[in-house]
Design an enzyme around this catalytic site. Structure first.
Site, PDB file in Angstrom:
ATOM      1  N   LYS A 265       0.755  -1.006   0.081  1.00 56.46           N
ATOM      2  CA  LYS A 265      -0.164   0.132   0.122  1.00 56.46           C
ATOM      3  C   LYS A 265       0.959   1.318   0.086  1.00 56.46           C
ATOM      4  O   LYS A 265       0.299   2.349  -0.564  1.00 56.46           O
ATOM      5  CB  LYS A 265      -1.010   0.076   1.212  1.00 56.46           C
TER       6      LYS A 265
ATOM      7  N   ARG B  48      -0.400  -0.092  22.233  1.00 51.91           N
ATOM      8  CA  ARG B  48       0.573  -0.728  23.088  1.00 51.91           C
ATOM      9  C   ARG B  48       1.712  -0.011  23.372  1.00 51.91           C
ATOM     10  O   ARG B  48       2.251   0.396  24.365  1.00 51.91           O
ATOM     11  CB  ARG B  48       0.907  -2.098  22.664  1.00 51.91           C
TER      12      ARG B  48
END
Length: 287
Positions: A71, A157
């Protein structure tokens, strides 16, 4: 005697690619709309995206869906001819050959928003928790803001990555009235709860859920996982245990982004509903 013209050629390019449902989806859209097409899978070497695209174009190809890991390379290929959605997403998943050049768009976020609306979510004024700070999260920020969400809180995270994404969005995005904030997973709580929580991580590949605190959900809230499968994902199970009123996986997003690509290429908008039903039935039968 005049030979019949070959149908226009399209494909999905990635590595790996054998698992892709895009040919099946676009074949159903073709049958539904009466638009003939040829749609196939293209396996490109990890270091061979551009030569594969060039060969596809030289054989008459007019459009490509782009998946992992290409992408960003698709973005670079079409950098001078990007849609606003692609520019803000920083990635391209749809390439269209027009006026002698490749044009790039990103339909992932539109696919998500349309699926949320299909599920009856009132996005105008909604408070949204977005879990993850990678490309999947970045790709949905603009469509969520354009849909009128009041607040999007990005948690990850690694909190610094969430902060970087929020800062990049605020610097690049037009003024939308949507407040975008960021924090660590442990900072996911919101007084009164979230209206929508979206898992944009790949945790489901390991049948795991992000390490989120409890008490996240407002009454009637929806938990949405971009991953999908025959059974509820770990994130969906976690959300249900935490009190989410409804849970959904990302199969509708997959079909929705494909429908938007089809519209870009053919100028007609297919109905994703029958295709989604067919795929869901197939998944359940296989699972």
């Amino acid at each position: 005697m005049t030979l019949p013209a070959s149908p226009p050629r399209y494909a999905v390019i990635g590595n790996p690619i054998a698992h892709s449902r895009s040919p099946q989806i676009h074949a159903m859209f073709s049958a539904q709309t009466g638009r003939p097409l040829r749609y196939e899978r293209l396996l490109a070497p990890v270091d061979g995206f551009l030569p594969t695209v060039q060969a596809f174009r030289e054989s008459g190809g007019l459009g490509l869906n782009v998946t992992v890991p290409f992408k960003l390379e698709a973005y670079a290929l079409a950098e001078a001819r990007l849609s606003e959605r692609a520019r803000l997403a920083g990635a391209v998943n749809t390439l269209s050959w027009r006026d002698g050049a490749w044009h790039g768009c990103n339909t992932d976020g539109v696919g998500l928003v349309n699926d949320l609306l299909r599920l009856g979510v009132a996005l105008a004024g909604a408070r949204v928790l977005l879990v993850g700070a990678g490309g999947a999260a970045r790709g949905v920020l603009q469509p969520l803001a354009a849909a009128g969400c009041a607040r999007i809180h990005i948690v990850n995270r690694t909190a610094a990555r969430a902060a970087e994404l929020a800062a990049a969005w605020r610097a690049a995005a037009p003024r939308t009235g949507t407040q975008v904030s960021a924090g660590a997973l442990a900072q996911a709580a919101e007084p009164g709860g979230w209206d929508v929580a979206i898992n944009a991580t790949a945790s489901g590949l390991q049948d795991a859920a992000p390490d989120l605190p409890g008490g996240l959900y407002a009454p009637d809230a929806l938990a949405y996982d971009m991953m999908y499968g025959a059974r509820p994902t770990a994130f969906m199970r976690q959300a249900e245990a935490d009190g989410a009123a409804r849970c959904a996986d990302g199969l509708g997003m997959l079909v929705g982004q494909a429908a938007e690509s089809f519209h870009i290429w053919h100028g007609v908008r297919p109905d994703p509903g029958p295709v989604l039903l067919a795929l869901r039935t197939e998944l359940l039968a296989a699972g």
